[in-house]
Design a protein around this motif. Structure first.
Motif, PDB file in Angstrom:
ATOM      1  N   GLN A  14       0.798  -1.227   0.000  1.00  9.01           N
ATOM      2  CA  GLN A  14       0.000   0.000   0.000  1.00  9.01           C
ATOM      3  C   GLN A  14       0.829   1.275   0.000  1.00  9.01           C
ATOM      4  OE1 GLN A  14      -1.869  -1.110   3.747  1.00  9.01           O
ATOM      5  NE2 GLN A  14      -0.743   0.481   4.839  1.00  9.01           N
ATOM      6  N   ASN A  15       2.038   1.223   0.610  1.00 10.73           N
ATOM      7  CA  ASN A  15       2.812   2.462   0.760  1.00 10.73           C
ATOM      8  C   ASN A  15       3.392   2.964  -0.553  1.00 10.73           C
ATOM      9  OD1 ASN A  15       4.508   0.215   0.842  1.00 10.73           O
ATOM     10  ND2 ASN A  15       6.114   1.317   1.923  1.00 10.73           N
ATOM     11  N   ILE A  16       3.323   2.160  -1.621  1.00  7.97           N
ATOM     12  CA  ILE A  16       3.796   2.664  -2.916  1.00  7.97           C
ATOM     13  C   ILE A  16       2.694   2.660  -3.980  1.00  7.97           C
ATOM     14  CG2 ILE A  16       6.261   2.197  -2.580  1.00  7.97           C
ATOM     15  CD1 ILE A  16       5.903  -0.426  -4.103  1.00  7.97           C
ATOM     16  N   VAL A  17       1.463   2.389  -3.576  1.00  4.87           N
ATOM     17  CA  VAL A  17       0.359   2.366  -4.534  1.00  4.87           C
ATOM     18  C   VAL A  17      -0.496   3.629  -4.347  1.00  4.87           C
ATOM     19  CG1 VAL A  17      -1.736   1.154  -5.263  1.00  4.87           C
ATOM     20  CG2 VAL A  17       0.332  -0.144  -4.662  1.00  4.87           C
ATOM     21  N   ASP A  18      -0.675   4.375  -5.442  1.00  3.02           N
ATOM     22  CA  ASP A  18      -1.401   5.644  -5.353  1.00  3.02           C
ATOM     23  C   ASP A  18      -2.909   5.474  -5.503  1.00  3.02           C
ATOM     24  OD1 ASP A  18       0.786   7.972  -5.587  1.00  3.02           O
ATOM     25  OD2 ASP A  18       1.408   6.274  -6.837  1.00  3.02           O
ATOM     26  N   ILE A  19      -3.293   4.603  -6.444  1.00  2.00           N
ATOM     27  CA  ILE A  19      -4.693   4.547  -6.869  1.00  2.00           C
ATOM     28  C   ILE A  19      -5.099   3.091  -7.049  1.00  2.00           C
ATOM     29  CG2 ILE A  19      -6.249   5.085  -8.829  1.00  2.00           C
ATOM     30  CD1 ILE A  19      -4.249   7.519  -9.341  1.00  2.00           C
ATOM     31  N   VAL A  20      -6.353   2.771  -6.760  1.00  4.83           N
ATOM     32  CA  VAL A  20      -6.883   1.439  -7.068  1.00  4.83           C
ATOM     33  C   VAL A  20      -8.062   1.603  -8.025  1.00  4.83           C
ATOM     34  CG1 VAL A  20      -7.936  -0.677  -6.151  1.00  4.83           C
ATOM     35  CG2 VAL A  20      -6.158   0.514  -4.825  1.00  4.83           C
ATOM     36  N   ALA A  21      -8.064   0.803  -9.079  1.00  2.00           N
ATOM     37  CA  ALA A  21      -9.162   0.839 -10.049  1.00  2.00           C
ATOM     38  C   ALA A  21      -9.767  -0.555 -10.143  1.00  2.00           C
ATOM     39  CB  ALA A  21      -8.653   1.273 -11.415  1.00  2.00           C
ATOM     40  N   THR A  22     -11.061  -0.616 -10.384  1.00  2.00           N
ATOM     41  CA  THR A  22     -11.696  -1.928 -10.535  1.00  2.00           C
ATOM     42  C   THR A  22     -12.216  -2.091 -11.961  1.00  2.00           C
ATOM     43  OG1 THR A  22     -13.782  -1.047  -9.730  1.00  2.00           O
ATOM     44  CG2 THR A  22     -12.370  -2.103  -8.110  1.00  2.00           C
TER      45      THR A  22
END
Lengths: 89, 515
Positions: B225-233
């Motif tokens: 999580q600490n290097i992920v900016d955005i989550v898309a589905t």
């Protein structure tokens, strides 16, 4: 050898070829090959050689080659010619 | 134009950038390019709120993607990948243009991108491609500068900042709303995320794209999580059943079996087949037949190997489960058995492309390889290998790990039939040099075994064992006697692509074929 009807020999598998021959007033050869750029000259030479050897002076000879070696080209053409010749009619 | 050490003409600049011609396998250092580790801005996110922004379009907008930027995806779903096509369609719909693609690879399924290249949505490829895109580029029918990189070379180019990725859109088969993800589980499970791990570390923005949002936390963590900016589905990332591209059955072809037998003899004669042995093969029928021989010899002699490496197949999984190796290093899973194994077995280690084969670090895994089996499209009398272009001159294949593994392994073994559809596979010159002969140990065809000069002891041992050792020029002559000498394919002067060696130097170019 006289071509009196249609004759076919060969397969479309890699390293093989299909030869189609049919009667025509003059001699016409058409070569299509996956290796035409590298070996077109050698295929043409082999076709000419086999036609001369079999005294074929008239007919439409069509090759669809998938990279066959010389001996396969010779065998397939001769078979197609025999299937199309008067001797077998 | 300057000639590199293998005699290939290399342009000084390509698509606005200058390049260094290839010199040799090992001496180029990062300093030659003034490379450092790419730096990224630090961020602060004090919110614990979900990072899910919606679908692909919302994610593209949220990422700030603009004209002229570089994107990446990973190719772990191989020809089953849907994400790259869907992504480019959305980028086009948003009116964004002049995008550079720096994915880990592009497959036949991505021929759908061709209209978007024509339209100017995509204007450069910072990665090699498989299939119609490369074919059309090398025919001169499609304008899009392309730089072909190996897996290790690509990792290097991203880590050094040479290819700065603005937004990485990473297929995340098992992902939570705060961005932790792995590739092990879910309907699109692809196993190892080896190529994506590099992008996740070095892209300016990281978007995790998932079709399987699981409750927080998604464990075990592959990308955190600490290097992920955005989550898309999305509905679906693709079809994992299409990961398997080539045959995964042992070959039944007698010629292939003979080549495999010779390869097993070479491995045995190399002296490395003892406790601590390490090994890599590909997925082809011959490779698996070699692996079968190696397995049998290890069983018989009670040898405990160190590791199996590479793209991992079910065959290697069985060898691990049987206790023949201490562990597996897996940069990508080549079949679903490997996917299943990496999710359950801690000794089946996920490996980033950087750890696998980046030359600019303190030691890649390929450096620890004893024997590796590699394929070839063509080999020349100097042992140079081509896997990129066909003998017709068309660019049809990506490099994969070919030159990386040859560079690292103690004995790299090329297996290849001597003739394919009349084309001689051992030739005066290869159409394109992918892997320099200096890094190739042995070439095996059904007509015999050619050993490179840097392995005189192996050559002597093979002769002692009465193996059919032949000089590579004699091998070529024998093959030419059957096929005839091929006419060289004619090329124009127009350079449309570069073949980069893993160290970033240019080993060859791709020119358009003269019609």
């Amino acid at each position: 050898m006289e071509i009196v009807k249609k004759g076919v020999a060969g397969t479309m598998q890699s390293s093989d070829l299909m030869v189609f021959v049919e009667p025509a007033d003059s001699l016409k050869v058409e070569i299509e090959s996956t290796v035409i750029k590298q070996f077109g000259h050698l295929i043409q030479a082999k076709v000419d050689e086999v036609l001369v050897k079999n005294n074929v002076t008239r007919g439409f000879i069509r090759l669809t080659d998938r990279g066959a070696l010389d001996y396969a080209i010779e065998a397939r053409i001769e078979t197609a010619l025999q299937r199309a010749s008067a001797a077998r009619a | 134009m300057a000639k590199n050490s293998l005699g290939r003409e290399i342009p000084e600049t390509f698509n606005g950038k200058s390049y260094i011609p290839y010199t040799d396998p090992h001496s180029i250092k990062p300093e030659a390019f003034h490379f450092q580790r790419a730096s990224r801005v630090l961020k602060r996110n004090y919110s614990g709120a979900s990072k899910v922004v919606g679908g692909l379009r919302e994610a593209i907008v949220a990422s700030g993607l603009k004209d002229g930027m570089t994107i990446s995806t990973h190719h772990h779903l191989r020809n089953g990948d849907r994400l790259l096509n869907d992504l480019v369609r959305e980028i086009d719909a948003l009116g964004i243009r002049d995008i550079r693609i720096a994915s880990s690879s592009v497959h036949i399924v991505h021929a759908e991108l061709i209209p978007y290249i024509r339209k100017g949505v995509i204007t450069a490829l910072e990665c090699g491609v498989n299939g119609p895109i490369g074919e059309q580029i090398s025919r001169g029918e499609l304008a899009c500068p392309i730089i072909v990189r190996s897996h290790g070379g690509r990792a290097r180019s991203v880590i050094s900042g040479e290819v700065p990725i603005d937004v990485a859109f990473l297929a995340a088969p098992c992902c939570d709303e705060y961005g932790n993800f792995n590739g092990f589980y879910g309907p699109s499970a692809c196993g190892s995320l080896g190529y994506a791990l590099v992008d996740a570390q070095y892209a300016r923005k990281v978007v995790a794209v998932t079709d399987n949002l699981v409750p927080f936390p998604a464990l075990p963590i592959g990308v955190a999580q600490n290097i992920v900016d955005i989550v898309a589905t999305v509905d679906s990332l693709g079809d994992p059943k299409k990961i398997v591209s080539s045959t995964t059955k042992l070959t039944k072809d007698p010629m292939g079996l003979l080549i495999a037998k010779y390869a097993a003899t070479v491995i045995d004669a190399s002296g490395y087949l003892k406790n601590g042995f390490s090994f890599q093969t590909g997925t082809g029928g011959i490779s698996l037949a070699v692996a079968g021989h190696v397995r049998d010899m290890m069983r018989e002699r009670r040898i405990k190997g160190s590791f199996g490496c590479g793209g991992i197949t079910g065959f290697f999984v069985d060898m691990l489960d049987e206790g023949l190796f201490e562990g597996l290093f897996d940069v990508q899973c080549f079949d679903l058995k490997a996917v299943e194994s990496i999710g359950r077995n801690r000794k089946h280690q996920e490996m980033s492309a950087g750890l696998y084969a980046n030359p600019f670090n303190m030691g890649a895994v390929v450096n620890r390889l004893d024997c590796a089996i590699l394929s070839a499209t063509e080999i020349d009398v100097n042992f140079n290998v081509n896997v990129n272009t066909e003998s017709s001159g068309l660019l049809l294949h990506n490099t994969g790990g070919h030159c990386d593994v040859a560079n690292g392994a103690k004995v790299s073994i090329i297996v290849c039939p001597s003739i394919r559809g009349r084309l001689p596979m051992v030739r005066d010159e290869v159409t394109t040099i992918t892997t320099p002969g200096e890094t190739v140990g042995v070439v095996i065809t059904e007509r015999g075994i050619a050993v490179n000069d840097h392995l005189p002891e192996l050559k002597a041992e093979l002769i002692r064992r009465r193996a059919p050792v032949k000089d590579i020029r004699a091998l070529r002559d024998e093959i030419y006697a059957v096929t005839g000498a091929p006419k060289p394919v004619e090329f124009t002067d127009k350079v449309v692509g570069l073949i980069e060696y893993l160290d970033g130097t240019i080993i060859d170019t791709v020119r358009t074929v003269r019609a």
